[in-house]
Design an enzyme around this catalytic site. Structure first.
Site, PDB file in Angstrom:
ATOM      1  N   GLU A 122      11.509  -5.766  11.442  1.00 12.03           N
ATOM      2  CA  GLU A 122      11.129  -4.642  10.602  1.00 12.03           C
ATOM      3  C   GLU A 122       9.847  -4.061  11.153  1.00 12.03           C
ATOM      4  O   GLU A 122       8.931  -4.788  11.517  1.00 12.03           O
ATOM      5  CB  GLU A 122      10.890  -5.070   9.153  1.00 12.03           C
ATOM      6  CG  GLU A 122      10.692  -3.848   8.276  1.00 12.03           C
ATOM      7  CD  GLU A 122       9.898  -4.075   7.008  1.00 12.03           C
ATOM      8  OE1 GLU A 122       9.227  -5.114   6.888  1.00 12.03           O
ATOM      9  OE2 GLU A 122       9.947  -3.183   6.153  1.00 12.03           O
ATOM     10  N   CYS A 173      10.345   1.225   3.112  1.00 13.81           N
ATOM     11  CA  CYS A 173      11.211   0.039   3.186  1.00 13.81           C
ATOM     12  C   CYS A 173      12.653   0.419   3.475  1.00 13.81           C
ATOM     13  O   CYS A 173      13.382  -0.334   4.090  1.00 13.81           O
ATOM     14  CB  CYS A 173      11.110  -0.745   1.894  1.00 13.81           C
ATOM     15  SG  CYS A 173      11.446   0.257   0.467  1.00 13.81           S
ATOM     16  N   GLY A 176       6.746  -6.118  -1.041  1.00 16.27           N
ATOM     17  CA  GLY A 176       5.937  -6.333   0.153  1.00 16.27           C
ATOM     18  C   GLY A 176       6.801  -6.903   1.260  1.00 16.27           C
ATOM     19  O   GLY A 176       8.025  -6.746   1.242  1.00 16.27           O
ATOM     20  N   GLY A 177       6.172  -7.585   2.190  1.00 16.59           N
ATOM     21  CA  GLY A 177       6.899  -8.109   3.342  1.00 16.59           C
ATOM     22  C   GLY A 177       7.485  -9.492   3.084  1.00 16.59           C
ATOM     23  O   GLY A 177       7.017 -10.225   2.210  1.00 16.59           O
ATOM     24  N   GLU A 215      11.165  -7.339  -3.802  1.00 17.55           N
ATOM     25  CA  GLU A 215      11.641  -6.140  -3.088  1.00 17.55           C
ATOM     26  C   GLU A 215      10.962  -6.145  -1.739  1.00 17.55           C
ATOM     27  O   GLU A 215       9.762  -5.851  -1.639  1.00 17.55           O
ATOM     28  CB  GLU A 215      11.248  -4.871  -3.855  1.00 17.55           C
ATOM     29  CG  GLU A 215      11.878  -4.732  -5.214  1.00 17.55           C
ATOM     30  CD  GLU A 215      13.368  -4.478  -5.141  1.00 17.55           C
ATOM     31  OE1 GLU A 215      13.876  -4.126  -4.064  1.00 17.55           O
ATOM     32  OE2 GLU A 215      14.024  -4.669  -6.173  1.00 17.55           O
ATOM     33  N   LEU A 216      11.721  -6.479  -0.699  1.00 16.83           N
ATOM     34  CA  LEU A 216      11.086  -6.676   0.602  1.00 16.83           C
ATOM     35  C   LEU A 216      11.503  -5.576   1.579  1.00 16.83           C
ATOM     36  O   LEU A 216      11.934  -4.509   1.171  1.00 16.83           O
ATOM     37  CB  LEU A 216      11.412  -8.078   1.110  1.00 16.83           C
ATOM     38  CG  LEU A 216      11.225  -9.172   0.033  1.00 16.83           C
ATOM     39  CD1 LEU A 216      11.609 -10.524   0.563  1.00 16.83           C
ATOM     40  CD2 LEU A 216       9.802  -9.187  -0.488  1.00 16.83           C
ATOM     41  N   LYS A 271      -1.758  -6.132  -9.412  1.00 17.00           N
ATOM     42  CA  LYS A 271      -2.666  -6.260  -8.270  1.00 17.00           C
ATOM     43  C   LYS A 271      -2.312  -5.169  -7.274  1.00 17.00           C
ATOM     44  O   LYS A 271      -1.270  -5.187  -6.639  1.00 17.00           O
ATOM     45  CB  LYS A 271      -2.539  -7.631  -7.591  1.00 17.00           C
ATOM     46  CG  LYS A 271      -3.561  -7.760  -6.466  1.00 17.00           C
ATOM     47  CD  LYS A 271      -3.247  -8.879  -5.507  1.00 17.00           C
ATOM     48  CE  LYS A 271      -3.134  -8.530  -4.068  1.00 17.00           C
ATOM     49  NZ  LYS A 271      -3.714  -7.332  -3.525  1.00 17.00           N
ATOM     50  N   TRP A 286       0.801  -1.222   0.000  1.00 20.07           N
ATOM     51  CA  TRP A 286       0.000   0.000   0.000  1.00 20.07           C
ATOM     52  C   TRP A 286       0.833   1.271   0.000  1.00 20.07           C
ATOM     53  O   TRP A 286       0.372   2.314  -0.422  1.00 20.07           O
ATOM     54  CB  TRP A 286      -0.937   0.007   1.215  1.00 20.07           C
ATOM     55  CG  TRP A 286      -0.212  -0.342   2.479  1.00 20.07           C
ATOM     56  CD1 TRP A 286      -0.093  -1.593   3.019  1.00 20.07           C
ATOM     57  CD2 TRP A 286       0.521   0.535   3.325  1.00 20.07           C
ATOM     58  NE1 TRP A 286       0.679  -1.547   4.156  1.00 20.07           N
ATOM     59  CE2 TRP A 286       1.064  -0.249   4.376  1.00 20.07           C
ATOM     60  CE3 TRP A 286       0.776   1.914   3.315  1.00 20.07           C
ATOM     61  CZ2 TRP A 286       1.839   0.299   5.387  1.00 20.07           C
ATOM     62  CZ3 TRP A 286       1.546   2.441   4.327  1.00 20.07           C
ATOM     63  CH2 TRP A 286       2.069   1.645   5.349  1.00 20.07           C
ATOM     64  N   ASN A 287       2.077   1.170   0.493  1.00 20.53           N
ATOM     65  CA  ASN A 287       2.830   2.423   0.611  1.00 20.53           C
ATOM     66  C   ASN A 287       3.477   2.769  -0.725  1.00 20.53           C
ATOM     67  O   ASN A 287       4.056   1.904  -1.368  1.00 20.53           O
ATOM     68  CB  ASN A 287       3.890   2.316   1.710  1.00 20.53           C
ATOM     69  CG  ASN A 287       4.980   1.345   1.340  1.00 20.53           C
ATOM     70  OD1 ASN A 287       4.693   0.228   0.978  1.00 20.53           O
ATOM     71  ND2 ASN A 287       6.213   1.759   1.411  1.00 20.53           N
TER      72      ASN A 287
END
Ligand code: NAD
Length: 488
Positions: free
Chosen positions: A380, A282, A226-227, A248-249, A173, A149-150
């Site tokens: 995190e 992130c 995302g996470g 990309e976490l 998505k 979402w960010n």
């Protein structure tokens, strides 16, 4: 109440269901979002596959794709205020940040527009005299792009830009937390003149919409941000379709300050490094690793600046820190601070949810110098919480910096050039910022390793990740082909 639609095969349509979107500043539902279920995902992937093989897209030139991307960039720039307003409304990201970021998103599309006709194959000096061999660089196919979402527009641009520049098609998505800017982006995209189905935008929940999409047999590549826990699902999903992945976490990035640093610059960079985006970033410099000799002075200055930060409504240009995106995030902040204090961390400022409507959590600093096992140093956390540890020697600074399973970003503040070089070499992270923090550009790759993922976004490398090479062998001799059972 506003109502949004998904975008499949060039058509705006409702989803199989609908869900409420909450305004984080008020805690109230402000819009209805389409929820894509399995049938919507299948339709979107089918539209992307049809477009991928269509003459309108597969038959187009790279330069023509570049022109379409330039047109899209111009439309984004023209519509930036509306996009910024929607991202702020739906996610709580403050308007001064969404306005600046979305204006820059147009530059990402311009970069990939320019790159479209510069991605070249190769001719090989093959070891056989009657053969000509070259490599064609071709698009991988349908790309599933899954974003958090960010900074959704930004994180989508770094996927859609290179994917379309290389001739792929995309099903994006959007996050179920704040999808409005991406659904509006689809409206803008629709005006740019791309063939139907080249980009499809859906939204829905991870376990159904996300899982069906990322395991879909027609998807060739999954570009995920995302996470780490979700990334594990994505990798398991990709065992179904054997799609390639770029992940990309998150991060737990060290911000290292030596005693010879320009203190004022370092303090300002640390303030923005952790509190920009209300800490929901992130690359947040969430671990301050500070020379013990300057710790007190540095923390005093940080505290003063942190307490002067303007906390307010995200749609107010004066606001510097807004609400967290969800209630779960602010509950998590309260819990993390409590567990860290219990482990010996000392509260320098902040630490308790603000007593006002919305998910507001103040800029928080925890001194963990005597609490090396405090959870805030390892976990995190997507919020405005800075953890501090001190060091005596350069070797110790490096050891602390690398004491993390994440490896996304890092910052080093020092005036000593040779020390800076040693740190650059020693830090295990995908990005090292020296005497600066948080700088990004479409030209520079971005990404990490370890729990921070793999693959890079931005730059030429990211575009190549959306391609595969085809080896072409052409026999140049007119002589008859000799006996097949004699190896040459
Ligand atoms: P998240 O991992 O919960 O969700 C990200 C996306 O994955 C959402 O669209 C979600 O619906 C989808 N998803 C969830 N379960 C899924 C499943 N089983 N299969 C497929 N898709 C699924 O992340 P979040 O809470 O939205 O965002 C915060 C995280 O994103 C943080 O960890 C943060 O560090 C990371 N992040 C990384 C970067 C980067 O560039 N490295 C940038 C921004 C955010």
């Amino acid at each position: 109440m506003e109502r949004f639609q998904q975008y499949i095969g060039g058509v705006f349509c409702d989803g199989a269901a609908e869900f409420d979107s909450i305004d984080p500043a008020t805690g109230q539902t402000w819009a209805k979002m389409p929820e894509a279920r399995t049938e919507d995902v299948n339709a979107a992937v089918q539209a992307a596959e049809t477009a991928f093989y269509s003459a309108d897209w597969a038959g187009t030139t790279a330069s023509a794709r570049g022109k379409l991307l330039y047109r899209l960039a111009d439309l984004i720039a023209e519509n930036a205020p509306r996009l910024a307003e929607l991202e702020t409304r739906d996610t709580g990201k403050i308007i001064r940040e969404t306005s600046a970021q979305i204006a820059y998103v147009a530059e990402y599309f311009r970069y990939y527009a320019g790159l479209a006709d510069k991605i070249e194959g190769a001719h090989l000096p093959i070891d056989k005299p009657d053969m000509d061999v070259w490599l064609r660089r071709e698009p991988v196919g349908v790309v599933a792009a899954v974003v958090p979402w960010n900074s959704q527009l930004f994180l989508s641009a770094v996927k859609i830009g290179p994917a379309l520049a290389t001739g792929c098609t995309v099903v994006l998505k959007a996050s179920e937390e704040g999808p409005a800017p991406m659904l509006e982006f689809a409206r803008i995209f629709d005006q740019a003149g791309f063939p139907a189905g080249v980009l499809n935008v859906i939204t829905g929940f991870g376990p159904e919409c996300g899982a069906v999409l990322t395991s879909h047999p027609k998807v060739a590549h999954v570009a995920f941000t995302g996470g780490p826990e979700t990334a594990r699902h994505i990798v398991r999903n990709s065992a179904e379709n054997l799609a390639s992945t770029s992940l990309e976490l998150g991060g737990k990035s060290p911000f290292i300050v030596f005693d010879d640093a320009d203190i004022e610059s370092a303090v300002n960079a640390q303030i923005s490094g952790i509190f920009a985006a209300t800490g929901q970033s992130c690359v947040a410099g969430s671990r301050l690793v500070i020379a013990r000799s300057i710790k007190s002075e540095f923390l005093a200055r940080l505290k003063e600046k942190a307490e002067a930060i303007v906390i307010g409504s995200p749609d107010d240009m004066a606001t510097e820190v807004g609400p967290l995106c969800t209630k779960a995030q602010s509950d998590h902040a309260t819990d993390l601070v409590a567990r860290s204090v219990q482990a010996g961390a000392v509260r320098v400022t902040g630490g308790e949810k603000l007593d006002r409507t919305g998910t507001y959590f103040p800029p928080t600093i925890l001194d963990c110098s005597d609490a090396p096992d405090a959870p805030c140093l390892a976990e995190e956390f997507f919020g405005p919480v800075l953890s501090v540890v001190s060091f005596d020697t350069e070797a110790e600074a490096l050891e602390i910096a690398n004491k993390s399973q994440f490896g996304l970003a890092s910052g080093v503040f020092t005036k000593d050039l040779t020390r800076a070089h040693r740190m650059i070499k020693g830090i295990r992270a995908g990005i090292v910022w020296v005497n600066t923090y948080r700088a990004v550009s479409p030209i520079a790759p971005f990404g990490g390793h370890g729990l921070s993922g793999h693959g890079r976004e931005g730059g030429l490398q990211a575009a190549l990740d959306y391609t595969q090479v085809k080896s072409v062998w052409l026999r140049t001799s007119d002589d008859p082909i000799p006996d097949p059972f004699v190896m040459r």
